[in-house]
Design a protein around this motif. Sequence first.
Motif, PDB file in Angstrom:
ATOM      1  N   ALA A   8       0.834  -1.207   0.000  1.00 54.48           N
ATOM      2  CA  ALA A   8       0.000   0.000   0.000  1.00 54.48           C
ATOM      3  C   ALA A   8       0.869   1.257   0.000  1.00 54.48           C
ATOM      4  N   GLN A   9       1.953   1.242   0.763  1.00 54.11           N
ATOM      5  CA  GLN A   9       2.867   2.387   0.784  1.00 54.11           C
ATOM      6  C   GLN A   9       3.511   2.590  -0.577  1.00 54.11           C
ATOM      7  N   GLN A  10       3.915   1.516  -1.215  1.00 55.29           N
ATOM      8  CA  GLN A  10       4.510   1.616  -2.546  1.00 55.29           C
ATOM      9  C   GLN A  10       3.514   2.183  -3.543  1.00 55.29           C
ATOM     10  N   LYS A  11       2.288   1.723  -3.461  1.00 58.38           N
ATOM     11  CA  LYS A  11       1.255   2.192  -4.367  1.00 58.38           C
ATOM     12  C   LYS A  11       1.009   3.686  -4.151  1.00 58.38           C
ATOM     13  N   ALA A  12       0.978   4.118  -2.909  1.00 59.32           N
ATOM     14  CA  ALA A  12       0.781   5.532  -2.596  1.00 59.32           C
ATOM     15  C   ALA A  12       1.921   6.373  -3.155  1.00 59.32           C
ATOM     16  N   GLU A  13       3.133   5.889  -3.057  1.00 64.08           N
ATOM     17  CA  GLU A  13       4.284   6.600  -3.610  1.00 64.08           C
ATOM     18  C   GLU A  13       4.207   6.693  -5.134  1.00 64.08           C
ATOM     19  N   GLU A  14       3.758   5.628  -5.770  1.00 74.06           N
ATOM     20  CA  GLU A  14       3.605   5.639  -7.224  1.00 74.06           C
ATOM     21  C   GLU A  14       2.571   6.672  -7.652  1.00 74.06           C
ATOM     22  N   ARG A  18       3.181  10.026  -9.912  1.00 72.60           N
ATOM     23  CA  ARG A  18       2.394  10.251 -11.113  1.00 72.60           C
ATOM     24  C   ARG A  18       1.731  11.625 -11.082  1.00 72.60           C
ATOM     25  N   LEU A  19       1.175  12.002  -9.921  1.00 66.41           N
ATOM     26  CA  LEU A  19       0.524  13.308  -9.794  1.00 66.41           C
ATOM     27  C   LEU A  19       1.522  14.450  -9.968  1.00 66.41           C
ATOM     28  N   GLU A  20       2.750  14.247  -9.516  1.00 67.43           N
ATOM     29  CA  GLU A  20       3.773  15.284  -9.668  1.00 67.43           C
ATOM     30  C   GLU A  20       4.185  15.470 -11.123  1.00 67.43           C
ATOM     31  N   SER A  21       3.939  14.463 -11.951  1.00 63.62           N
ATOM     32  CA  SER A  21       4.331  14.567 -13.358  1.00 63.62           C
ATOM     33  C   SER A  21       3.217  15.123 -14.242  1.00 63.62           C
ATOM     34  N   SER A  40      -0.386  17.390  -7.990  1.00 61.41           N
ATOM     35  CA  SER A  40      -0.190  17.249  -6.546  1.00 61.41           C
ATOM     36  C   SER A  40      -0.263  18.602  -5.847  1.00 61.41           C
ATOM     37  N   LYS A  41      -0.778  19.608  -6.560  1.00 56.21           N
ATOM     38  CA  LYS A  41      -1.085  20.939  -6.031  1.00 56.21           C
ATOM     39  C   LYS A  41       0.142  21.776  -5.669  1.00 56.21           C
ATOM     40  N   THR A  42       1.175  21.681  -6.493  1.00 57.52           N
ATOM     41  CA  THR A  42       2.343  22.535  -6.354  1.00 57.52           C
ATOM     42  C   THR A  42       2.328  23.529  -7.509  1.00 57.52           C
ATOM     43  N   ILE A  43       2.301  24.818  -7.193  1.00 54.21           N
ATOM     44  CA  ILE A  43       2.329  25.849  -8.227  1.00 54.21           C
ATOM     45  C   ILE A  43       3.711  25.822  -8.870  1.00 54.21           C
ATOM     46  N   THR A  44       3.746  25.732 -10.204  1.00 51.40           N
ATOM     47  CA  THR A  44       5.032  25.661 -10.903  1.00 51.40           C
ATOM     48  C   THR A  44       5.375  26.946 -11.651  1.00 51.40           C
ATOM     49  N   ASN A  78      -9.260  17.888  -9.176  1.00 55.89           N
ATOM     50  CA  ASN A  78     -10.067  17.036 -10.049  1.00 55.89           C
ATOM     51  C   ASN A  78      -9.235  15.933 -10.667  1.00 55.89           C
ATOM     52  N   VAL A  79      -8.024  16.264 -11.088  1.00 54.09           N
ATOM     53  CA  VAL A  79      -7.138  15.259 -11.686  1.00 54.09           C
ATOM     54  C   VAL A  79      -6.728  14.229 -10.632  1.00 54.09           C
ATOM     55  N   SER A  80      -6.385  14.683  -9.443  1.00 54.78           N
ATOM     56  CA  SER A  80      -5.950  13.739  -8.409  1.00 54.78           C
ATOM     57  C   SER A  80      -7.096  12.835  -7.952  1.00 54.78           C
ATOM     58  N   GLN A  81      -8.332  13.337  -7.992  1.00 51.52           N
ATOM     59  CA  GLN A  81      -9.481  12.505  -7.635  1.00 51.52           C
ATOM     60  C   GLN A  81      -9.745  11.431  -8.683  1.00 51.52           C
ATOM     61  N   ALA A  82      -9.451  11.779  -9.946  1.00 47.37           N
ATOM     62  CA  ALA A  82      -9.671  10.826 -11.028  1.00 47.37           C
ATOM     63  C   ALA A  82      -8.616   9.739 -10.973  1.00 47.37           C
TER      64      ALA A  82
END
Length: 82
Positions: A8-14, A18-21, A40-44, A78-82
Motif C-alpha cells: 500500500a505504501q509503494q502504491k501511494a508513492e507511485e 504520477r501526480l507530480e508529473s 499534486s497541487k504545487t504551483i510551478t 479534479n485530476v488527483s481525484q480521477a
Amino acid sequence: MFDKLFEAQQKAEEVKKRLESISVSAEVENGAIKVSATASKTITSIEINPNFITENGVEGLEDILVVAINKVLVQADNVSQA
C-alpha cells in the motif's frame, strides 16, 4: 500483514509520483494571468501580462491572482481525484 502495508505504501508513492508529473493550468482575464501547477497541487509557474498591471493596478492583480490560483488548484484536485 506487513507485506500488504508495504504494498500500500509503494502504491501511494507511485500515485504521488504520477501526480507530480501531471501539469494543469488556468487562465483568467483572457489569458492575462496564467497559473500552472502539478496535479499534486504545487504551483510551478505564474505568468502575468504587464498590461494587466498597468490597467488594473496591484490590487486588481492580487484579486485576480487569487482567482487564478484557486482555479488551477481545483483542476489539480479534479485530476488527483480521477
